[in-house]
Design an enzyme around this catalytic site. Structure first.
Site, PDB file in Angstrom:
ATOM      1  CD  GLU A  42      -1.984  -2.340   1.159  1.00  0.00           C
ATOM      2  OE1 GLU A  42      -0.902  -2.715   1.662  1.00  0.00           O
ATOM      3  OE2 GLU A  42      -2.881  -3.138   0.816  1.00  0.00           O
ATOM      4  CG  HIS A  99     -11.466  -7.170   5.349  1.00  0.00           C
ATOM      5  ND1 HIS A  99     -10.566  -7.576   6.288  1.00  0.00           N
ATOM      6  CD2 HIS A  99     -11.022  -7.675   4.169  1.00  0.00           C
ATOM      7  CE1 HIS A  99      -9.619  -8.301   5.706  1.00  0.00           C
ATOM      8  NE2 HIS A  99      -9.867  -8.368   4.416  1.00  0.00           N
TER       9      HIS A  99
END
Lengths: 326, 334
Positions: free
Chosen positions: B70, B139
């Site tokens: 990321e 999530h």
């Protein structure tokens, strides 16, 4: 390695000029801070002059560089004008960033100085993006990401080397290993050489004597040529030594006195100066004149900076977004 | 007024609208590039297929799948944007933005300011989140308040295909970084399709229903909970105004203040946990600006102060539902 590039006489003198500029600027910075006329966090690059000087002579203004809070040597070597630098570190409106960045956030795209970051390890992910842009445009530009040995232990280092390898980006990762990550010695934070980590990402990695202008020049040249030819990234671990503590004012009690004394006795700046004279590349008079010119330029820059205005408070609302805030 | 003979409007879902917006932007400008985990076609255009077809159409130089990295993704987007590109970076799920916070908060958001305007970061960070798909704690968080609290980054969260298209086009056009939050459970619901090149300005809310007793301010999936609440409140004789914020940072103060000045009552509904959230900011501004005109304290209705639970009844209870909105509105009227 054989057949490595050797800087010609003019290039050697130019490398020395950049080194002398960095050294003189560092000495003046510490002096001006001591007088109280300038207040800033200052991270001395003294001892690390060779690295950016020997690299930048093979770069153009169009090539990009990213550096860190200890970055005035990288900025000056890449061509940042002294006045703009001094005005910025003095927080004045005439500085590169209108005084809003300061020493840890100098930006100067005119000379390809795209990012200076105060966050350890953050030059590399952004350097990849600059290099990706060059790859997409096919403009042949090279991006140099500078960082310290401490930054080699940040996750961003590993993510960046891996991505650059997979994407074959024209980027050079230059680890300036000054043996110190802030106050902690490199051998307490890693059991492997930084350069050896390149193998894990399938890219060339080389440990080079970062205080030897010839070795540094040759290694940089090869990496730059590789990048320009579309052959992908290179990791260079340039070995050097930081002469001072992490930040100006730090008592550096953690640094081994003998090791430091040895490093300072082997100061790369006078060493290279002596070599230029011994090799007949430059004369004493020529270098004295060069150094005097540098001092005069610094005089002028300091005066300019301290006489410049501070930005008005309206700057608080400016440059947050493109549109001005209400 | 629609008539029996009028052509049925075309339908699209949010996922298709975002895909179309990126494709249209890429077609209009070669500097628009896409990167992220699995975004190219051999990797199926992302876990939900939002970017499906783009690499086949525009080439894999401009649409690149990345490693699971990321920081490297956002960093590459930032670097490319500094030299004239307009990257659309996907961070698969909003919780994973935490792995790239340095790049987003310290660099993307601040480079324009710290450089005194010399450089800027026109990137879009697309991310997905939302409760209701049984993912548990890591999530489905809504972390918009973290980003809205950082000067220099814009935050949008559309609730319809038209807005998703229009906001995405505006986000790609925007000269500054935009965090584009997509709500995963709403991806596949068909609604009115956007027309090509439609734009929704960043920073402008949308009045979804007019009312006189109370203003309900919501965004993203909470609009789906609030719309039936407005209908139920009407049956109970309460006239509620519903505002879809659409943009969280900067939020549309003018529209919200004007509405609450009219109704005298306000409730902010979001899926993110209540404490220190977007509701706290809006509520505070309403108190500052409309003190004396308010007929009741401003109400915040947000997620429970816990990680999003896995077990279905707990997950359902985590976020505000229609019944909660109705009950809270009635309490405000009491």
């Amino acid at each position: 390695m054989t057949n490595r590039a050797v800087p010609d006489a003019g290039t050697q003198i130019e490398i020395y000029r950049r080194m002398a500029l960095i050294k003189a600027n560092d000495e003046r910075s510490r002096k001006v801070i001591m007088t109280g006329r300038l207040v800033m966090p200052y991270y001395s690059p003294r001892g690390q002059e060779v690295i950016p000087s020997a690299i930048s002579v093979s770069l153009t203004d169009e090539d990009y560089v990213c550096t860190i809070y200890r970055g005035s040597h990288d900025q000056l070597a890449k061509g940042l004008p002294l006045k703009d630098l001094w005005a910025e570190v003095a927080g004045r409106t005439t500085g590169t960033c209108k005084g809003k960045g300061g020493p840890m956030h100098v930006t100067y795209p005119t000379k390809g100085i795209m990012v200076t970051t105060g966050i350890v390890g953050s030059t590399m992910p952004i350097a990849n993006g600059l290099a990706w842009g060059s790859q997409l445009r096919g403009d042949g530009r090279v991006t140099v990401a500078n960082f310290g040995d401490g930054a080699a232990n940040i996750g961003a280092f590993h993510e960046s080397l891996n991505l650059a390898s997979v994407w074959k980006l024209p980027v050079i990762f230059v680890c300036q290993n000054n043996e110190w990550g802030e106050h902690t010695a490199y051998d307490k934070t890693s059991n492997v050489r930084v350069a050896d980590r390149a193998a894990a990402y399938g890219i060339p990695g080389e440990r080079v004597d970062g205080n030897d202008p010839f070795a540094m020049y040759a290694a940089a040249r090869e990496a730059i040529e590789r990048a320009r030819a579309g052959e992908g990234p290179t990791l260079i671990e340039a070995m050097t030594y930081r002469f001072h503590g992490h930040v100006f004012g730090d008592q550096d009690a953690y640094m081994d006195k003998d090791r430091k004394a040895r490093a300072m006795a082997d100061d790369p700046v006078p060493r290279f100066r002596a070599r230029l004279i011994a090799d007949g590349v430059a004369s004493e008079e020529q270098l004295v004149a060069m150094e005097a010119e540098i001092e005069a330029q610094i005089d002028e820059a300091v005066e300019f900076a301290l006489a410049s205005d501070f930005p008005g408070v309206e700057e608080l609302k400016r440059d947050v977004f493109a549109e001005e805030l209400n | 007024m629609a008539t029996q003979t009028a052509a049925k409007p075309a339908k699209a879902n949010i996922l298709q609208a975002i895909n179309a917006a990126i494709a249209d932007a890429m077609e209009a400008d070669d500097n628009v590039v896409v990167l992220g985990e699995d975004v190219a076609d051999p990797e199926e255009g992302g876990v939900c297929g939002v970017t499906k077809g783009l690499s086949s159409r525009f080439g894999d130089a401009r649409v690149r799948s990345t490693p699971i990295s990321e920081q490297a993704i956002v960093g590459a987007a930032i670097g490319a944007s500094l030299v004239g590109f307009k990257p659309v970076a996907e961070i698969m799920l909003m919780n994973f933005t935490t792995v790239a916070m340095d790049m987003i908060v310290n660099h993307a958001a601040k480079l324009r300011f710290m450089s005194g305007g010399q450089t800027h970061v026109p990137i879009v960070i697309r991310t997905m989140t939302g409760t209701g798909f049984a993912s548990g704690g890591q999530h489905c968080d809504y972390l918009e308040a973290w980003f809205a609290h950082t000067a220099g980054i814009k935050v949008v969260a559309p609730s319809s295909p038209r807005d998703a298209y229009g906001l995405m086009r505006s986000a790609i056009d925007d000269p500054d970084p935009v965090l584009f939050i997509e709500n995963l459970p709403t991806y596949w619901t068909p609604a009115e399709a956007p027309e090509k090149d439609h734009r929704v300005p960043i920073g402008k809310a949308k009045l979804l229903s007019e009312g006189s007793d109370i203003t309900i301010i919501a965004y993203a999936r909470m609009i789906q909970e609030a719309l039936p609440a407005v209908a139920q409140l009407a049956e109970a004789g309460i006239s509620a105004e519903l505002i879809d914020l659409r943009t969280i940072a900067p939020w549309d103060r003018d529209t919200v203040l004007a509405s609450v000045a009219r109704t005298g009552r306000a409730m902010i509904v979001h899926e993110a946990v209540t404490p220190f959230g977007v509701g706290a900011e809006i509520g505070s501004v309403l108190n500052e600006e409309l003190f004396g005109k308010l007929k009741a304290p401003v109400k915040r209705l947000g997620g429970a102060f816990c990680a999003v639970p896995f077990s279905k009844p707990l997950e359902t209870a985590f976020a505000p539902q229609t019944a909660d909105i109705v009950a809270a509105a009635k309490a405000l009227m009491a």
